[in-house]
Design an enzyme around this catalytic site. Structure first.
Site, short mmCIF file in Angstrom:
data_model
loop_
_atom_site.label_atom_id
_atom_site.label_comp_id
_atom_site.label_asym_id
_atom_site.label_seq_id
_atom_site.Cartn_x
_atom_site.Cartn_y
_atom_site.Cartn_z
N HIS A 13 2.57 -3.64 -0.34
CA HIS A 13 2.82 -3.66 -1.78
C HIS A 13 1.67 -3.02 -2.54
O HIS A 13 0.64 -2.68 -1.97
CB HIS A 13 3.09 -5.10 -2.29
CG HIS A 13 1.88 -5.96 -2.44
ND1 HIS A 13 1.89 -7.12 -3.16
CD2 HIS A 13 0.62 -5.84 -1.97
CE1 HIS A 13 0.69 -7.67 -3.13
NE2 HIS A 13 -0.10 -6.93 -2.42
N CYS A 32 -5.61 -4.97 -4.48
CA CYS A 32 -4.14 -4.95 -4.49
C CYS A 32 -3.60 -3.84 -5.39
O CYS A 32 -2.40 -3.59 -5.39
CB CYS A 32 -3.59 -6.31 -4.92
SG CYS A 32 -3.49 -7.48 -3.54
N HIS A 38 -1.00 -1.29 0.51
CA HIS A 38 -1.68 -2.01 1.60
C HIS A 38 -0.75 -3.11 2.06
O HIS A 38 0.20 -3.48 1.34
CB HIS A 38 -3.01 -2.59 1.12
CG HIS A 38 -2.81 -3.61 0.05
ND1 HIS A 38 -2.63 -3.25 -1.27
CD2 HIS A 38 -2.67 -4.95 0.10
CE1 HIS A 38 -2.42 -4.35 -1.98
NE2 HIS A 38 -2.43 -5.39 -1.18
N HIS A 40 0.27 -7.00 3.85
CA HIS A 40 -0.09 -8.41 4.05
C HIS A 40 0.76 -8.97 5.17
O HIS A 40 1.92 -8.57 5.34
CB HIS A 40 0.17 -9.24 2.79
CG HIS A 40 -0.78 -8.97 1.67
ND1 HIS A 40 -2.06 -9.46 1.65
CD2 HIS A 40 -0.63 -8.26 0.53
CE1 HIS A 40 -2.66 -9.07 0.53
NE2 HIS A 40 -1.81 -8.32 -0.17
N ASP A 78 10.78 -7.60 5.94
CA ASP A 78 9.84 -7.33 7.03
C ASP A 78 9.69 -5.82 7.27
O ASP A 78 10.70 -5.10 7.35
CB ASP A 78 10.31 -8.01 8.32
CG ASP A 78 9.25 -7.97 9.40
OD1 ASP A 78 8.05 -8.09 9.08
OD2 ASP A 78 9.63 -7.81 10.58
N HIS A 79 8.42 -5.37 7.35
CA HIS A 79 8.10 -3.95 7.60
C HIS A 79 8.64 -3.03 6.50
O HIS A 79 8.98 -1.88 6.76
CB HIS A 79 8.58 -3.50 8.99
CG HIS A 79 7.71 -4.04 10.09
ND1 HIS A 79 7.67 -5.37 10.42
CD2 HIS A 79 6.83 -3.42 10.90
CE1 HIS A 79 6.81 -5.55 11.39
NE2 HIS A 79 6.28 -4.38 11.71
N GLU A 123 -0.15 -15.48 1.18
CA GLU A 123 -0.36 -14.03 1.17
C GLU A 123 -1.56 -13.67 2.04
O GLU A 123 -1.59 -12.62 2.68
CB GLU A 123 -0.57 -13.53 -0.26
CG GLU A 123 -0.58 -12.02 -0.36
CD GLU A 123 -0.60 -11.55 -1.80
OE1 GLU A 123 0.41 -11.00 -2.25
OE2 GLU A 123 -1.61 -11.78 -2.49
NI NI Z 1 -2.11 -7.32 -1.96
#
Ligand code: NI
Length: 134
Positions: A13, A32, A38, A40, A78-79, A123
């Site tokens: 995100h 972020c 990047h 998580h 996911d992914h 997170e």
């Molecule tokens: Ni982040």
């Protein structure tokens, strides 16, 4: 009685306000706001609260809960790049808070209405949010 199913998913995100400069985004959102996104490793705890159904001895069959979470949430996110790939976040910042609300709204219709639902989304190892519809 409360029971919980833990599932994990990995997603990318970026948190930013398009009306702000890169500098202001960095100031507010820190790493972020990295323009190249990047990832998580999200940990999702789905908590269901209600009486024990003595016909089966469970509050909810955790196998069924697992299938609901995988169908509604894990396979969706996911992914993925949450900003670019997911309709849910076209207009909504994919912060842990907003992701938890989206997940709760995806799961709620699939959990019997007399059972309370709460989702807890980690997170990072140190940052967690929780949403129960309020
Ligand atoms: Ni982040």
């Amino acid at each position: 009685m409360k029971v919980c199913r833990r599932e994990t998913f990995n997603a990318a995100h970026r948190l930013f306000n398009p009306e702000w400069s890169d500098e202001k985004n960095l100031e507010v959102f820190g790493k972020c706001s990295n323009p190249n996104y990047h990832g998580h490793n999200y940990v999702l705890e789905t908590w269901v609260e209600g009486p024990i159904d003595q016909e089966i001895g469970y509050v909810i069959d955790l196998k069924k809960l697992k299938d609901i979470i995988r169908n509604e949430v894990t396979e969706r996110f996911d992914h993925r790049n949450l900003n670019l790939d997911c309709e849910e976040f076209k207009q909504l910042k994919p912060s842990a808070e907003n992701i938890a609300v989206v997940i709760w709204n995806l799961l709620r219709p699939h959990i019997e209405s007399q059972l309370n639902l709460s989702v807890r989304l980690w997170e990072t190892e140190n940052n967690v949010v929780e949403y129960d519809g309020k």
